[in-house]
Design a protein around this motif. Structure first.
Motif, PDB file in Angstrom:
ATOM      1  N   SER A   1       5.574  -8.446  38.182  1.00 20.74           N
ATOM      2  CA  SER A   1       4.196  -8.482  37.509  1.00 20.74           C
ATOM      3  C   SER A   1       4.192  -7.899  36.188  1.00 20.74           C
ATOM      4  N   TYR A   2       3.641  -9.015  35.212  1.00 23.78           N
ATOM      5  CA  TYR A   2       3.728  -8.703  33.775  1.00 23.78           C
ATOM      6  C   TYR A   2       2.247  -8.269  33.418  1.00 23.78           C
ATOM      7  N   ALA A   3       1.944  -7.426  32.430  1.00 24.98           N
ATOM      8  CA  ALA A   3       0.517  -7.247  32.020  1.00 24.98           C
ATOM      9  C   ALA A   3      -0.024  -8.029  31.316  1.00 24.98           C
ATOM     10  N   THR A   4       0.701  -9.368  30.729  1.00 26.22           N
ATOM     11  CA  THR A   4       0.241 -10.520  30.359  1.00 26.22           C
ATOM     12  C   THR A   4       1.402 -11.637  30.487  1.00 26.22           C
ATOM     13  N   LYS A   5       1.172 -12.858  30.394  1.00 22.37           N
ATOM     14  CA  LYS A   5       1.825 -14.056  30.628  1.00 22.37           C
ATOM     15  C   LYS A   5       2.938 -14.208  29.665  1.00 22.37           C
ATOM     16  N   ASP A   6       3.966 -14.517  29.943  1.00 23.07           N
ATOM     17  CA  ASP A   6       5.235 -14.439  29.219  1.00 23.07           C
ATOM     18  C   ASP A   6       4.970 -15.237  27.758  1.00 23.07           C
ATOM     19  N   GLY A   7       5.600 -14.427  26.951  1.00 22.35           N
ATOM     20  CA  GLY A   7       5.582 -15.017  25.504  1.00 22.35           C
ATOM     21  C   GLY A   7       4.078 -14.521  24.932  1.00 22.35           C
ATOM     22  N   SER A   8       3.407 -13.831  25.152  1.00 23.61           N
ATOM     23  CA  SER A   8       2.094 -13.242  25.039  1.00 23.61           C
ATOM     24  C   SER A   8       2.281 -11.792  24.887  1.00 23.61           C
ATOM     25  N   THR A   9       1.213 -10.953  24.045  1.00 19.26           N
ATOM     26  CA  THR A   9       1.470  -9.753  23.951  1.00 19.26           C
ATOM     27  C   THR A   9       0.067  -9.026  24.844  1.00 19.26           C
ATOM     28  N   ALA A  10       0.266  -7.691  25.210  1.00 22.17           N
ATOM     29  CA  ALA A  10      -0.742  -7.060  25.710  1.00 22.17           C
ATOM     30  C   ALA A  10      -1.412  -6.036  25.213  1.00 22.17           C
ATOM     31  N   ALA A  11      -2.791  -5.603  25.330  1.00 23.88           N
ATOM     32  CA  ALA A  11      -3.191  -4.425  24.407  1.00 23.88           C
ATOM     33  C   ALA A  11      -2.696  -3.089  24.923  1.00 23.88           C
ATOM     34  N   ASP A  12      -2.657  -2.066  24.171  1.00 25.18           N
ATOM     35  CA  ASP A  12      -2.448  -0.702  24.543  1.00 25.18           C
ATOM     36  C   ASP A  12      -3.622   0.036  25.513  1.00 25.18           C
ATOM     37  N   GLY A  13      -4.788  -0.523  24.875  1.00 25.84           N
ATOM     38  CA  GLY A  13      -5.945  -0.090  25.441  1.00 25.84           C
ATOM     39  C   GLY A  13      -6.604   1.058  24.273  1.00 25.84           C
ATOM     40  N   VAL A  14      -8.004   1.212  24.588  1.00 28.70           N
ATOM     41  CA  VAL A  14      -8.646   2.110  23.610  1.00 28.70           C
ATOM     42  C   VAL A  14      -9.129   3.384  24.329  1.00 28.70           C
ATOM     43  N   GLY A  15      -8.792   3.562  25.761  1.00 26.67           N
ATOM     44  CA  GLY A  15      -9.308   4.602  26.520  1.00 26.67           C
ATOM     45  C   GLY A  15      -8.064   5.244  26.833  1.00 26.67           C
ATOM     46  N   ASN A  16      -8.051   5.980  27.992  1.00 26.92           N
ATOM     47  CA  ASN A  16      -6.600   6.567  28.580  1.00 26.92           C
ATOM     48  C   ASN A  16      -5.720   5.839  29.286  1.00 26.92           C
ATOM     49  N   HIS A  17      -5.876   4.562  29.331  1.00 27.00           N
ATOM     50  CA  HIS A  17      -5.071   3.777  30.111  1.00 27.00           C
ATOM     51  C   HIS A  17      -5.050   2.161  29.438  1.00 27.00           C
ATOM     52  N   SER A  18      -4.031   1.577  29.484  1.00 33.98           N
ATOM     53  CA  SER A  18      -4.017   0.131  29.071  1.00 33.98           C
ATOM     54  C   SER A  18      -4.998  -0.835  30.124  1.00 33.98           C
ATOM     55  N   PRO A  19      -5.428  -1.924  29.571  1.00 39.73           N
ATOM     56  CA  PRO A  19      -6.325  -2.727  30.435  1.00 39.73           C
ATOM     57  C   PRO A  19      -5.606  -2.874  31.689  1.00 39.73           C
ATOM     58  N   TYR A  20      -4.357  -3.368  31.747  1.00 37.34           N
ATOM     59  CA  TYR A  20      -3.738  -3.663  33.019  1.00 37.34           C
ATOM     60  C   TYR A  20      -3.425  -2.534  33.819  1.00 37.34           C
ATOM     61  N   THR A  21      -2.788  -1.174  33.296  1.00 32.41           N
ATOM     62  CA  THR A  21      -2.910  -0.239  34.350  1.00 32.41           C
ATOM     63  C   THR A  21      -4.189   0.352  34.615  1.00 32.41           C
ATOM     64  N   LYS A  22      -5.327   0.198  33.940  1.00 33.66           N
ATOM     65  CA  LYS A  22      -6.664   0.381  34.341  1.00 33.66           C
ATOM     66  C   LYS A  22      -6.872  -0.222  35.801  1.00 33.66           C
ATOM     67  N   ALA A  23      -6.895  -1.497  35.646  1.00 34.36           N
ATOM     68  CA  ALA A  23      -7.021  -2.530  36.623  1.00 34.36           C
ATOM     69  C   ALA A  23      -6.126  -2.234  37.988  1.00 34.36           C
ATOM     70  N   LEU A  24      -4.956  -2.146  37.685  1.00 31.53           N
ATOM     71  CA  LEU A  24      -3.906  -1.478  38.810  1.00 31.53           C
ATOM     72  C   LEU A  24      -4.442  -0.387  39.360  1.00 31.53           C
ATOM     73  N   LEU A  25      -4.738   0.537  38.791  1.00 30.78           N
ATOM     74  CA  LEU A  25      -5.329   1.811  39.300  1.00 30.78           C
ATOM     75  C   LEU A  25      -6.560   1.515  40.222  1.00 30.78           C
TER      76      LEU A  25
END
Length: 326
Positions: free
Chosen positions: A260-284
Motif C-alpha cells: 500500500s502506497y500513501a499515493t499512486k505511483d509517480g505522485s507525491t503525498a502530503a506530510d500533513g499539517v497535524g500530528n500525522h500525515s493524511p495517509y497514516t491518520k486514515a490508516l489509524l
C-alpha cells in the motif's frame, strides 16, 4: 462498473487456468469487474492449486507456482469438479485464527542532509502501538542511519521465518530511480546514482526478506513525500539515461503480498499539517476496526485520504493476497 484485466502467470508455463466462480473461460487479460475470483491452476505431473485473488486495479498480475506431485505423493491429482467457493483453512488467516504476526515499523524525521519531516516519528509510534494492540510482535525504530536500518531489516527477516503474517510500515523520505524504489535513512548523502547502493535501502531487498512469512505479507509505505534529494540527484545525473521519478514506482510483487502506497505511483503525498500525515491518520482510523478485512480497510483508507486532501491524494495498492486477513 469498471473492469480490469486478469493476468495469471503460472509456473510451469502451459498450465491450465480456470476461474471457478464465473462461467466464461479464462484467457490472459480477460476483463472482469472488481472483486474476488477463485483461480484453479493445474498441469499433469503437478499438484493442482486453488487460490483466491483480489482484482482491484489495472496493474494486477498474479503468479501461481505449482509443486511437482513427487513432493506430495505418487497419486495422480486431477482438477476437481467445480464446487461452490468455500473458505479453506490453508488459504485464509481470519480474526478467529490469528497465527503468529510480526511487524517492523520505521519512522525517519530528523534528516541530516535534507529537509526535516515532522510527522514520520509520530506516525511510526502510533502505528506501532496499534499493531501491538492487534497482536503483532512489533519492533519500532526511529531516525535510523543506514547501518541501523540494515540491522533492523536483517533481524526482522530472521524473526518472520515461518510466521503467518509479516508487516512492514515505513514513514519518511523515499526515492525512485530507473523504476527501482529506495527508502532513505537519516544519514544518507545522495550525490550520484551509485550512492544509492551504499546510502539507501532498496525496497526489493525488504520484499525478498519478507518471503519467509508463509501466508501474508503487508507493506505500508508513507514514503512518497516531495523529496529534495530526488531533485538534486536528478540534476547530478545530467543527460545520463537514468531516470529519477516523482514519488515511488509501481512494484511487481509475488502472490501473498500486498503493498500500500500513501499515493499512486509517480505522485507525491502530503506530510500533513497535524500530528500525522493524511495517509497514516486514515490508516489509524480504520486499522483497529473489528472484523474488517484488509482489502476493505484499504478502500476505506483511500476514501478517507481523498476527503482529508480535498481529492488531491489517492492511496494505491499493488499485489494480491491469497485469502482474507483481518
Amino acid at each position: 462498473n469498471k473492469k480490469y484485466p486478469l493476468i495469471i502467470h503460472p509456473a510451469p508455463a502451459g498450465s491450465q487456468i480456470r476461474v471457478l466462480n464465473i462461467k466464461p473461460k479464462y484467457y490472459p487479460g480477460m476483463k472482469l469487474a472488481e472483486g474476488r475470483y477463485h483461480i484453479e491452476v493445474s498441469k499433469q505431473g503437478y499438484q493442482t492449486k486453488k487460490v483466491w485473488v483480489d482484482l482491484f486495479n489495472e496493474h494486477a498480475a498474479y503468479r501461481v507456482k505449482l509443486d511437482p506431485l513427487a513432493s506430495y505423493s505418487s497419486q495422480t491429482v486431477r482438477p476437481q469438479k467445480e464446487r461452490a467457493p468455500e473458505k479453506s483453512p490453508d488459504n485464509f488467516l481470519t480474526s478467529r485464527k490469528t497465527g503468529r504476526r510480526v511487524a517492523l515499523v520505521v519512522g525517519n524525521s530528523r534528516y541530516r542532509h535534507t529537509v526535516y519531516l515532522p510527522n514520520p516519528k509520530n506516525d511510526a509510534r502510533a502505528v506501532g502501538q496499534a499493531l501491538k494492540e492487534l497482536g503483532f510482535d512489533t519492533t519500532l525504530v526511529l531516525d535510523v542511519t543506514k547501518e541501523k536500518f540494515s540491522t533492523a531489516i536483517r533481524r526482522f527477516g530472521n524473526k518472520i521465518d515461518g510466521a503467518d503474517a509479516a508487516l512492514f510500515f515505513y514513514a519518511g523520505h523515499g526515492i525512485q530511480v530507473d523504476g527501482n524504489n529506495y527508502l532513505v535513512p537519516v544519514d544518507a548523502v545522495l550525490n550520484k546514482k551509485r550512492d544509492l547502493k551504499y546510502e539507501a535501502v532498496a525496497l526489493s531487498g525488504i520484499l525478498e526478506d519478507m518471503e519467509g512469512a508463509s501466508k501474508i505479507r503487508l507493506i505500508f509505505l508513507d514514503a512518497c513525500r516531495d523529496n529534495p534529494l530526488s531533485r538534486s540527484l536528478a540534476l547530478s545525473m545530467g543527460n545520463s539515461r537514468s531516470l529519477v521519478g516523482r514519488g515511488l514506482a509501481r512494484v511487481e510483487s509475488t502472490m501473498g503480498t500486498m503493498i500500500s502506497y500513501a499515493t499512486k505511483d509517480g505522485s507525491t503525498a502530503a506530510d500533513g499539517v497535524g500530528n500525522h500525515s493524511p495517509y497514516t491518520k486514515a490508516l489509524l482510523e480504520h486499522i483497529k476496526t473489528p472484523d474488517l478485512e484488509v482489502g476493505l480497510m484499504l478502500r476505506r483508507v483511500r476514501k478517507s485520504v481523498l476527503v482529508l486532501t480535498n481529492q488531491q491524494q489517492v492511496p494505491w495498492e499493488y499485489g494480491s493476497l491469497l485469502g482474507e486477513f483481518y
